[in-house]
Design a protein around this motif. Structure first.
Motif, PDB file in Angstrom:
ATOM      1  N   PHE A  23       0.810  -1.219   0.000  1.00 28.49           N
ATOM      2  CA  PHE A  23       0.000   0.000   0.000  1.00 28.49           C
ATOM      3  C   PHE A  23       0.847   1.275   0.000  1.00 28.49           C
ATOM      4  N   GLY A  24       0.551   2.148  -0.942  1.00 30.55           N
ATOM      5  CA  GLY A  24       1.102   3.508  -0.894  1.00 30.55           C
ATOM      6  C   GLY A  24       2.554   3.691  -1.289  1.00 30.55           C
ATOM      7  N   LYS A  25       3.121   2.696  -1.969  1.00 31.56           N
ATOM      8  CA  LYS A  25       4.563   2.739  -2.272  1.00 31.56           C
ATOM      9  C   LYS A  25       4.896   3.034  -3.732  1.00 31.56           C
ATOM     10  N   PHE A  27       3.928   4.726  -7.238  1.00 26.93           N
ATOM     11  CA  PHE A  27       3.040   5.735  -7.794  1.00 26.93           C
ATOM     12  C   PHE A  27       3.010   5.655  -9.317  1.00 26.93           C
ATOM     13  N   TYR A  50       4.914  12.268 -12.388  1.00 37.08           N
ATOM     14  CA  TYR A  50       5.010  12.113 -10.942  1.00 37.08           C
ATOM     15  C   TYR A  50       6.453  12.371 -10.521  1.00 37.08           C
ATOM     16  N   GLY A  51       6.632  13.229  -9.524  1.00 34.36           N
ATOM     17  CA  GLY A  51       7.996  13.500  -9.081  1.00 34.36           C
ATOM     18  C   GLY A  51       7.991  14.420  -7.885  1.00 34.36           C
ATOM     19  N   PRO A  52       9.185  14.669  -7.336  1.00 31.36           N
ATOM     20  CA  PRO A  52       9.292  15.430  -6.089  1.00 31.36           C
ATOM     21  C   PRO A  52       8.772  16.866  -6.213  1.00 31.36           C
ATOM     22  N   LEU A  53       8.313  17.397  -5.090  1.00 30.02           N
ATOM     23  CA  LEU A  53       7.897  18.790  -5.005  1.00 30.02           C
ATOM     24  C   LEU A  53       9.078  19.595  -4.490  1.00 30.02           C
ATOM     25  N   ARG A 137      -5.166   9.695  -4.057  1.00 29.71           N
ATOM     26  CA  ARG A 137      -4.934  10.590  -2.936  1.00 29.71           C
ATOM     27  C   ARG A 137      -4.926  12.055  -3.386  1.00 29.71           C
ATOM     28  N   PHE A 139      -4.861  15.881  -2.326  1.00 29.62           N
ATOM     29  CA  PHE A 139      -4.490  16.586  -1.083  1.00 29.62           C
ATOM     30  C   PHE A 139      -4.140  18.042  -1.340  1.00 29.62           C
ATOM     31  N   ILE A 160      -2.305  12.294  -6.425  1.00 33.30           N
ATOM     32  CA  ILE A 160      -1.343  11.240  -6.749  1.00 33.30           C
ATOM     33  C   ILE A 160      -2.082   9.905  -6.639  1.00 33.30           C
TER      34      ILE A 160
ATOM     35  N   LEU B  53      13.482  22.388  -0.350  1.00 31.98           N
ATOM     36  CA  LEU B  53      13.610  20.964  -0.088  1.00 31.98           C
ATOM     37  C   LEU B  53      12.950  20.208  -1.239  1.00 31.98           C
ATOM     38  N   GLU B  54      13.546  19.108  -1.607  1.00 34.46           N
ATOM     39  CA  GLU B  54      12.906  18.217  -2.580  1.00 34.46           C
ATOM     40  C   GLU B  54      12.193  17.141  -1.803  1.00 34.46           C
ATOM     41  N   LEU B  55      10.877  17.169  -1.808  1.00 34.60           N
ATOM     42  CA  LEU B  55      10.138  16.185  -1.025  1.00 34.60           C
ATOM     43  C   LEU B  55       9.208  15.379  -1.920  1.00 34.60           C
ATOM     44  N   SER B  56       9.123  14.096  -1.640  1.00 33.93           N
ATOM     45  CA  SER B  56       8.160  13.261  -2.353  1.00 33.93           C
ATOM     46  C   SER B  56       6.761  13.792  -2.066  1.00 33.93           C
ATOM     47  N   PRO B  57       5.893  13.859  -3.081  1.00 29.68           N
ATOM     48  CA  PRO B  57       4.518  14.307  -2.805  1.00 29.68           C
ATOM     49  C   PRO B  57       3.789  13.356  -1.861  1.00 29.68           C
ATOM     50  N   PRO B 145       8.698   8.403   1.723  1.00 34.23           N
ATOM     51  CA  PRO B 145       8.003   8.750   0.482  1.00 34.23           C
ATOM     52  C   PRO B 145       6.867   7.795   0.139  1.00 34.23           C
ATOM     53  N   SER B 146       6.037   7.461   1.142  1.00 33.86           N
ATOM     54  CA  SER B 146       4.915   6.574   0.838  1.00 33.86           C
ATOM     55  C   SER B 146       3.738   6.877   1.744  1.00 33.86           C
ATOM     56  N   LEU B 147       2.549   6.513   1.299  1.00 31.79           N
ATOM     57  CA  LEU B 147       1.327   6.787   2.050  1.00 31.79           C
ATOM     58  C   LEU B 147       1.057   5.699   3.078  1.00 31.79           C
TER      59      LEU B 147
END
Ligand SMILES: Cc1ncc(COP(=O)(O)O)c(C=O)c1O
Ligand SMILES: Cc1ncc(COP(=O)(O)O)c(C=O)c1O
Lengths: 355, 355
Positions: A23-25, A27, A50-53, A137, A139, A160, B53-57, B145-147
């Motif tokens: 679950f949730g891994k 994307f 899909y990628g980092p923010l 998801r 958000f 996502i 910061l580079e953060l996973s969404p 980086p996971s839900l």
């Protein structure tokens, strides 16, 4: 605001093994994103790889928890078509959460349009294997790049998605639940009805303790009198008490689950007497002693229906449905998953085809 | 873990005008960062150029609010030297917040060392103008980086800093406060004592309503009986009732302020009777009627001491200290700021020189 810009992912990922989805891994290849500021409102709607923010280390959501989310699923039916389950309910709830968190409202119709577009682009990511689905998801996060405990002046709305496996790898299975006596998740006047980070942050500690003791979730009591049942970690709860099915009323401190709503509507259509009301642990204990409390289950998007085999309150263990799957739990599970995966008729018009 | 890697900012920014510093907007040239995972614990401590910061969404803090923070200041004394005020208290509190939020503990001594190093590198950012200071924001975020609503398996600890102006541009000024009757910030069994996003997220709505009505902050009541005083948005509160100075006891739902602690220690050293106890709004109203409730003030890092000129409860307005600065408020403000900016002796050993 009706345009969604599209930037295709030119390096699509390999899809994970459908039989081993965690679950949730994993994307999908794309995500939806749009921004809000005071001048432009919601703008720059786009589907991008899909990628980092890139977020300022000072941004609101990293310090002051101004963030809301939703959880829903897309299901593939036996003909390979993709369906959503009551998606507008999720976007409406997102807006109720946004309202509580001082986050600007989102156009629900537009959000749905964006979601449909996104799913179409990543349709091959909706898994085919029995019991699997695509978890979605949406958000919103406050992204003002400055410190200060006030509402953010900038936001991001994202969607996502990740393919997820069957919740019960080995079929529907009863869980053990533990009535939480020390920690409180939310209180009247707080933000318990909103799907927002802080409520989950507040729950982590109790969940950890429960897990250590071999329980899968805690059952929260109200924060005021600590005697009325609220909900479990990520599910609403139902109790079969004689010929009455009881679920805690929505009084602001629990999440108004969409599965909960569907269960109530289904049960009513089947002729059951369903009560949304206050329910104390003492009443449960009494009913249990009299043999009148026979079945309990949780309801939520992740597990759909989760039968409870054991409920512990202090040192009292209430064994339910002989520790097996209760009759009503099974019937509800079959009916709901039947509708969701398109194996049963959908008399309520709950599902929506992704064209 | 004793090494801090340093990457110098080769493009230092222009410093903002010291006479027009807006809180939390201008950050210094560097920030401290380190990471945590299960294999390595806290590792890769580094001072790097301030930047995004580079953060996973999908990362934990953006969904489940697993985040803690601190707020403290560095002050420049008349000789140009830089001092911190009780910094270890902040790192200890950060660890208490971390514990509640299931975030791994940080080595407090190491965090202080990192902070001192960072301030030294950005020492020219500590402003010189009267009343200004360098605001310091240590914070921890869950970055898996996971839900999934469980504790993160990865974290980041960061320290960012920004020069800030005098809180009261025109000198110490009484504020108006409004007793909040509808919304609740935190409850016994919750996480009110922790400095974590969710508590501030829960407060936004009430703060917005108060601001619209011309009040600077709300005074929170307890979530259970809604009659006992807790604290205001970002300050603890004190009440002068006859010859007793009362402040709400720390019972888990309010933040244990470091200014609060210092005020209690100062007042006691001056021979005042200070009580940390339960205090109901009704008691305040009674005392006010009898002319026995004469002064109220808030305490916090941002404003140090904030005299309250007006306290509104429902439709009752309590005017305090003639709407002026109370005697004790002024004395505490002078003494505390005197110690902080190195203009008075520091008999308690509260300040720490940045060498
Ligand atoms: C706290 C909480 N309660 C209940 C639910 C069940 O809501 P739904 O049926 O909409 O998934 C969830 C999960 O979404 C939840 O997080
Ligand atoms: C909720 C809350 N209460 C009280 C305080 C005052 O604490 P301190 O004196 O440590 O700044 C703060 C601010 O830091 C706060 O955010």
């Amino acid at each position: 605001m009706s345009e969604i810009k599209i930037v295709r992912n030119t390096a699509p990922k390999q899809k994970p093994d459908e039989n081993n989805l965690v679950f949730g891994k994993y994307f999908t290849d794309h995500m939806f994103e749009m921004d809000w500021n005071q001048q432009q409102g919601w703008h720059d709607a786009r589907i991008v790889p899909y990628g980092p923010l890139e977020l300022s280390p000072a941004c609101t959501c990293l310090h002051y928890g101004q963030e809301t989310f939703e959880g829903m699923k897309a299901y593939r039916n036996p003909h390979g078509e993709i369906y959503l389950f009551r998606p507008m309910e999720n976007f409406k709830r997102l807006n109720r959460s946004n309202e509580r968190l001082c986050i600007p409202q989102i156009d629900e119709e537009f959000a749905l349009k964006a979601l449909l577009e996104l799913i179409k682009m990543d349709k091959d990511w909706v898994p085919h294997t029995e019991g699997t689905s695509l978890y979605i998801r949406p958000f919103v996060i406050g992204t003002e790049p400055s410190l200060g405990a006030h509402s953010s002046s900038e936001y991001k709305f994202l969607i996502i998605m990740c393919p997820v496996g069957a919740y019960y790898a080995t079929g529907l299975n009863p869980v053990s639940i533990f009535v939480e006596n020390e920690y409180v998740r939310a209180v009247r006047g707080g933000m318990g009805f909103a799907k927002t980070g802080g409520n989950y942050a507040a729950s982590l500690k109790a969940q950890d303790v429960a897990a250590e003791e071999g329980f899968s979730q805690v059952l929260w009591l109200d924060g005021v009198e600590r005697k009325y049942i609220e909900e479990v970690g990520a599910m609403n709860v139902f109790f079969v008490l004689g010929d009455e099915v009881v679920t805690p009323a929505l009084q602001g401190s629990i999440l108004p689950g969409i599965t909960r709503k569907s269960v109530i509507e289904l049960l009513s259509s089947w002729g059951y007497k369903v009560s949304e009301r206050r329910l104390s642990v003492d009443e449960l204990l009494e009913a249990y002693k009299k043999g009148n409390f026979t079945e309990m289950f949780g309801s939520g998007t992740a597990a759909v229906i989760s039968p409870v085999g054991l409920l512990r309150y202090k040192d009292i263990d209430m064994k339910l449905s002989d520790g097996k799957i209760g009759e009503l739990s099974q019937r509800l599970y079959d009916e709901l998953t039947g509708i969701q995966w398109g194996k049963c008729p959908d008399p309520f018009g709950w599902t929506m085809k992704v064209e």
